[in-house]
Design an enzyme around this catalytic site. Structure first.
Site, mmCIF file in Angstrom:
data_model
loop_
_atom_site.group_PDB
_atom_site.id
_atom_site.type_symbol
_atom_site.label_atom_id
_atom_site.label_comp_id
_atom_site.label_asym_id
_atom_site.label_seq_id
_atom_site.Cartn_x
_atom_site.Cartn_y
_atom_site.Cartn_z
ATOM 1 C CG HIS A 79 -60.456 -25.900 -42.545
ATOM 2 N ND1 HIS A 79 -60.286 -26.464 -40.563
ATOM 3 C CD2 HIS A 79 -59.570 -25.401 -42.740
ATOM 4 C CE1 HIS A 79 -59.282 -25.518 -40.530
ATOM 5 N NE2 HIS A 79 -58.435 -25.392 -41.770
ATOM 6 C CG ASP B 264 -71.432 -27.742 -41.451
ATOM 7 O OD1 ASP B 264 -69.863 -27.584 -41.973
ATOM 8 O OD2 ASP B 264 -71.842 -27.648 -40.175
#
Length: 459
Positions: free
Chosen positions: A157, A364
């Site tokens: 992730h 991110d």
């Protein structure tokens, strides 16, 4: 269909009565587990004096969860240590914050062995196992050592760092080699996938062809699989009673001013310091517009025992105080800085009331706030998304105003552009992004990965 076994650091199954307060990942995995009669395994979040491997089972709304307690030393070395003080900063390109301690690495390995030892007896021959995120990189190998020959997939992730950065990690090649116990590995973007491939090819002598990465007789299938949100559910939340009440509250509080919103966990990777400085640049350069806007920054604290997180909180408190002290007036405060979290239905109303969203992480893996903001907008009068080009979401949401978050000038320019953007252009940009958010939602992500895991089996 095969039963699905999900393994993650923490278990967060969504229940029928509380779906609105759950994250998209929880909703997607819960749906898959319910369909397959599967199991979600992970750490309970509780600490015990001595690890026993005793499992606590809970079944609700058709989903079974299984959790174990960890010793305090496990939590300190595995979770606070290697996961959050070594891998997290390294994977977000913050080598300056990464702490390399042998005790952290040992605790990380030991805890993954304990997870494997505990969950292995629960896995049946036809089960499909899906391991989540950087906390559990070696788990697949530990399951293989215990005789598990099921299909096992891994999804990352976070970003995967460039080769030269990863080489700062002691025994990096050994950690990467454990990933070859998996059959399929999923990444949010091609950039993260290619960084992984480059490390294996140039540092370990691997070969990559047609989506298959081979190393020393083993192979794994690599896929790009960007996670989404439950777009239908979030759009419905945005028109629900709680969201509408919040919307009216925020519009009344704004008193005719345009609201800029940021919603982020309090973390150095989110670019909050850079965001405040970019917003300050806008205030200085646009004196005629500055009192027509305000920034609402929602930043619930996290990982409060880690020193780098204490520092970022202190820095932001000081920065917001300085900016407000220098620019506020009797009837206007430029930054509303809030250190607490809110339910998703409330956030949906906040997003819908905002003229601009600032989503400006310095790095991110994806960033679902950007997608939630898009899903929450009024189709007749949508707000504008300002998005860091270093977020995984920037690959999909190309109609956002993409910026370099390190540049205060770019951020200030983007705020001015967003405030002046005609409604027709705002609608056009929003429609394009909303189509992507709906087409590649969280259910699409889950099906794409599990289909690949069903088809692809490493050798």
């Amino acid at each position: 269909m095969s039963r699905l076994i999900v393994i993650s650091n923490r278990v967060s199954a969504a229940t029928g009565g509380a779906t609105g307060a759950q994250g998209g990942l929880s909703v997607a995995l819960t749906s898959a587990l319910r369909e397959s009669g599967g199991l979600w395994f992970g750490w309970s979040g509780n600490v015990t004096e001595e690890f026993s491997g005793q499992i606590s089972f809970h079944r609700e709304d058709g989903v079974t969860t299984a959790t174990v307690d960890l010793e305090e030393q496990d939590v300190e070395e595995y979770y606070n240590g290697y996961a959050n003080r070594t891998l997290w900063p390294l994977f977000h390109y913050r080598v300056d914050l990464a702490e390399y301690r042998r005790g952290f690495a040992d605790g990380y390995q030991r805890t993954n062995e304990r997870f494997a030892e505990t969950v292995f007896p629960l896995i049946e021959p036809d089960d499909m196992v899906w391991v989540q995120d950087y906390h559990m990189i070696p788990l697949g190998q530990e399951l293989r050592k215990r005789g598990c020959d099921n299909r096992i997939g891994f999804f990352l992730h976070t970003p995967w760092p460039p080769r030269r950065l990863l080489l700062t990690l002691p025994e990096a090649s050994d950690l990467v080699a454990t990933l070859f116990a998996y059959d399929v590995i999923g990444f949010h973007t091609d950039e993260w996938l290619q960084s992984f491939v480059e490390f294996v090819v140039f540092e370990s002598g691997g070969v990559y062809e047609d989506g298959i990465l081979k190393l020393e007789g083993r192979q794994i299938r690599l896929i790009i699989c960007p996670i989404g949100i439950d777009s239908d559910e979030f759009a419905t939340l945005a028109t629900g009673k709680t969201a509408q009440q919040t919307f009216r509250q925020m519009r009344e509080s704004a008193n005719g001013r345009a609201m800029i919103v940021g919603v982020d966990r309090l973390d150095y990777s989110k670019g909050l310091e850079e965001r405040f400085l970019g917003y300050e640049r806008f205030l200085v350069e646009s004196p005629e517009e500055r009192k027509e806007v305000f920034l609402l920054q929602i930043a619930p604290p996290s990982r409060g025992t880690v020193e780098s997180y204490k520092r970022i909180r202190s820095t932001l408190e000081g920065l917001s105080g300085r900016i407000n002290g220098a620019h506020a007036d009797l009837d206007w405060v430029p930054i509303r800085y809030v250190n607490q979290g809110y339910p998703r239905a409330v956030l949906a109303g906040v997003y819908r009331a905002a003229r601009i969203a600032l989503v400006t992480p310095i790095r991110d893996g994806m960033n679902l706030v950007a997608k939630e903001f898009v899903a929450a907008q009024d189709p007749e009068d949508p707000g504008v998304l300002i998005l860091s080009r270093f977020a995984g979401a920037a690959v999909q949401l190309t109609e956002a105003l993409l910026i370099n978050p390190y540049s205060a000038e770019e951020m200030a320019d983007a705020i001015r552009t967003a405030l002046a953007m005609p409604k027709a252009e705002r609608i056009r940009r929003w429609q394009a992004m909303f189509e992507v958010v709906c087409q590649q939602d969280v259910l699409w992500w889950r099906v794409r990965f599990t289909d690949a895991l069903t088809q692809g089996h490493g050798t």
